[in-house]
Design a protein around this motif. Structure first.
Motif, PDB file in Angstrom:
ATOM      1  N   LEU A 169      25.605   1.196  39.457  1.00 44.94           N
ATOM      2  CA  LEU A 169      24.837   1.910  38.433  1.00 44.94           C
ATOM      3  C   LEU A 169      24.299   3.192  39.059  1.00 44.94           C
ATOM      4  O   LEU A 169      23.410   3.155  39.908  1.00 44.94           O
ATOM      5  CB  LEU A 169      23.690   1.036  37.928  1.00 44.94           C
ATOM      6  CG  LEU A 169      24.116  -0.239  37.185  1.00 44.94           C
ATOM      7  CD1 LEU A 169      22.988  -1.270  37.184  1.00 44.94           C
ATOM      8  CD2 LEU A 169      24.535   0.095  35.752  1.00 44.94           C
ATOM      9  N   ALA A 170      24.850   4.317  38.654  1.00 43.36           N
ATOM     10  CA  ALA A 170      24.513   5.591  39.288  1.00 43.36           C
ATOM     11  C   ALA A 170      23.131   6.078  38.875  1.00 43.36           C
ATOM     12  O   ALA A 170      22.769   6.030  37.703  1.00 43.36           O
ATOM     13  CB  ALA A 170      25.560   6.642  38.932  1.00 43.36           C
ATOM     14  N   GLU A 171      22.377   6.562  39.854  1.00 46.01           N
ATOM     15  CA  GLU A 171      21.044   7.101  39.585  1.00 46.01           C
ATOM     16  C   GLU A 171      21.115   8.290  38.643  1.00 46.01           C
ATOM     17  O   GLU A 171      20.252   8.463  37.776  1.00 46.01           O
ATOM     18  CB  GLU A 171      20.379   7.507  40.898  1.00 46.01           C
ATOM     19  CG  GLU A 171      18.955   8.018  40.746  1.00 46.01           C
ATOM     20  CD  GLU A 171      18.316   8.339  42.083  1.00 46.01           C
ATOM     21  OE1 GLU A 171      17.081   8.273  42.176  1.00 46.01           O
ATOM     22  OE2 GLU A 171      19.051   8.670  43.031  1.00 46.01           O
ATOM     23  N   ARG A 177      24.543   3.356  33.367  1.00 52.63           N
ATOM     24  CA  ARG A 177      26.012   3.254  33.320  1.00 52.63           C
ATOM     25  C   ARG A 177      26.568   3.078  34.723  1.00 52.63           C
ATOM     26  O   ARG A 177      26.059   3.679  35.670  1.00 52.63           O
ATOM     27  CB  ARG A 177      26.632   4.509  32.688  1.00 52.63           C
ATOM     28  CG  ARG A 177      26.479   4.599  31.177  1.00 52.63           C
ATOM     29  CD  ARG A 177      27.426   5.655  30.631  1.00 52.63           C
ATOM     30  NE  ARG A 177      27.072   6.994  31.086  1.00 52.63           N
ATOM     31  CZ  ARG A 177      27.918   8.030  31.083  1.00 52.63           C
ATOM     32  NH1 ARG A 177      29.179   7.861  30.688  1.00 52.63           N
ATOM     33  NH2 ARG A 177      27.524   9.221  31.483  1.00 52.63           N
ATOM     34  N   THR A 178      27.601   2.291  34.825  1.00 54.16           N
ATOM     35  CA  THR A 178      28.293   2.180  36.101  1.00 54.16           C
ATOM     36  C   THR A 178      29.292   3.332  36.220  1.00 54.16           C
ATOM     37  O   THR A 178      29.641   3.984  35.229  1.00 54.16           O
ATOM     38  CB  THR A 178      29.060   0.857  36.215  1.00 54.16           C
ATOM     39  OG1 THR A 178      30.171   0.865  35.303  1.00 54.16           O
ATOM     40  CG2 THR A 178      28.164  -0.336  35.922  1.00 54.16           C
ATOM     41  N   LEU A 179      29.778   3.550  37.440  1.00 52.20           N
ATOM     42  CA  LEU A 179      30.806   4.581  37.624  1.00 52.20           C
ATOM     43  C   LEU A 179      32.080   4.218  36.887  1.00 52.20           C
ATOM     44  O   LEU A 179      32.854   5.100  36.510  1.00 52.20           O
ATOM     45  CB  LEU A 179      31.085   4.770  39.115  1.00 52.20           C
ATOM     46  CG  LEU A 179      30.001   5.466  39.935  1.00 52.20           C
ATOM     47  CD1 LEU A 179      30.462   5.656  41.375  1.00 52.20           C
ATOM     48  CD2 LEU A 179      29.629   6.825  39.331  1.00 52.20           C
ATOM     49  N   ALA A 180      32.305   2.927  36.668  1.00 50.64           N
ATOM     50  CA  ALA A 180      33.492   2.502  35.929  1.00 50.64           C
ATOM     51  C   ALA A 180      33.349   2.729  34.431  1.00 50.64           C
ATOM     52  O   ALA A 180      34.334   2.657  33.688  1.00 50.64           O
ATOM     53  CB  ALA A 180      33.789   1.027  36.198  1.00 50.64           C
ATOM     54  N   GLU A 181      32.134   3.004  33.973  1.00 53.81           N
ATOM     55  CA  GLU A 181      31.903   3.335  32.565  1.00 53.81           C
ATOM     56  C   GLU A 181      31.932   4.844  32.338  1.00 53.81           C
ATOM     57  O   GLU A 181      31.879   5.298  31.189  1.00 53.81           O
ATOM     58  CB  GLU A 181      30.560   2.771  32.102  1.00 53.81           C
ATOM     59  CG  GLU A 181      30.537   1.248  32.030  1.00 53.81           C
ATOM     60  CD  GLU A 181      29.186   0.690  31.636  1.00 53.81           C
ATOM     61  OE1 GLU A 181      29.113  -0.014  30.610  1.00 53.81           O
ATOM     62  OE2 GLU A 181      28.197   0.949  32.360  1.00 53.81           O
ATOM     63  N   LYS A 187      32.831  11.207  36.739  1.00 52.32           N
ATOM     64  CA  LYS A 187      32.693  10.625  38.079  1.00 52.32           C
ATOM     65  C   LYS A 187      32.972  11.677  39.151  1.00 52.32           C
ATOM     66  O   LYS A 187      32.214  11.800  40.121  1.00 52.32           O
ATOM     67  CB  LYS A 187      33.634   9.434  38.235  1.00 52.32           C
ATOM     68  CG  LYS A 187      33.595   8.829  39.629  1.00 52.32           C
ATOM     69  CD  LYS A 187      34.647   7.742  39.803  1.00 52.32           C
ATOM     70  CE  LYS A 187      34.736   7.303  41.262  1.00 52.32           C
ATOM     71  NZ  LYS A 187      35.786   6.290  41.492  1.00 52.32           N
ATOM     72  N   ASN A 188      34.048  12.447  38.979  1.00 52.19           N
ATOM     73  CA  ASN A 188      34.401  13.451  39.980  1.00 52.19           C
ATOM     74  C   ASN A 188      33.297  14.482  40.164  1.00 52.19           C
ATOM     75  O   ASN A 188      33.092  15.008  41.262  1.00 52.19           O
ATOM     76  CB  ASN A 188      35.705  14.141  39.611  1.00 52.19           C
ATOM     77  CG  ASN A 188      36.909  13.231  39.751  1.00 52.19           C
ATOM     78  OD1 ASN A 188      36.831  12.185  40.388  1.00 52.19           O
ATOM     79  ND2 ASN A 188      38.021  13.616  39.154  1.00 52.19           N
TER      80      ASN A 188
END
Length: 206
Positions: A169-171, A177-181, A187-188
């Motif tokens: 879960l990104a700050e 949201r997770t990076l996979a979401e 993400k990049n």
């Protein structure tokens, strides 16, 4: 910086190569993966730090490229992984083989959840780390480092990404949201490798 330059990426990951080429879009620079350059290099990554492993890969690829091509070329290598504070920085350099078998994402994620158990959210802080090592034609080294902060969730979420992305879960997403979401371009824009590439570009531009 205007002279044409071939840079061998010490990897065969096409997505990684595309991200690197986009970030280091210096005029005349051409990027090739090991496979594209017909270079065989797969050294043991047995250092105790991301920098150490990236340096091992860079030096091995630099020597292999020189032998294969008959002249020295620039090389770029990276090493990355996940550091979880409640686990004293584990899995760290063992991120890809945390559960024992290299690249088994499902087993690695399952072990991470087991190790954290019922650890409360505020103590599940973590970060993805990426270290880059660039060796120019003369073998001179430039390093760069990037991170993205977050915390480990209690279950996998999202269909994008790979590795620990479904748990992270990104700050920057307020831990919602997770990076996979996140979409790949999202993400990049905030990733540890993206941040490291920004730093490397600045250093190489000097």
């Amino acid at each position: 910086m205007s002279n044409p330059k071939t840079v061998i990426i010490a990897s065969n990951n096409a997505h990684k190569a595309e991200e690197i080429a986009h970030a280091l879009d210096f005029p005349g620079w051409e990027f090739r993966t090991l496979k594209e350059a017909h270079i065989d290099s797969d050294p043991a990554e047995d250092a105790d730090s991301f920098l150490g492993n990236a340096r091992i890969k860079a030096k091995a690829a630099w020597e292999a490229a020189k032998e294969a091509l008959g002249h020295p070329v620039a090389v770029l290598a990276d090493d990355s992984g996940l550091e979880v504070d409640a686990l004293d920085g584990a899995p760290g350099v063992f991120s890809s083989r945390y559960a024992g078998e290299h690249g088994d994402d499902a087993a690695n994620n399952a072990k991470l959840l087991r190790e954290l158990g019922e650890t409360p959210d505020e103590e599940r802080t973590a970060r993805f780390v990426c270290t880059l090592v660039f060796l120019d034609e003369n073998g001179d080294e430039t390093d760069a480092h990037g991170t993205v902060e977050g915390r480990i969730g209690h279950e996998e979420r999202g269909e994008h990404g790979f590795g620990y992305d479904p748990l992270f879960l990104a700050e920057v997403f307020d831990f919602k949201r997770t990076l996979a979401e996140a979409l790949p371009e999202e993400k990049n824009a905030i990733s540890h490798r993206g941040n490291a590439l920004v730093e490397l570009r600045e250093k190489l531009s000097r």
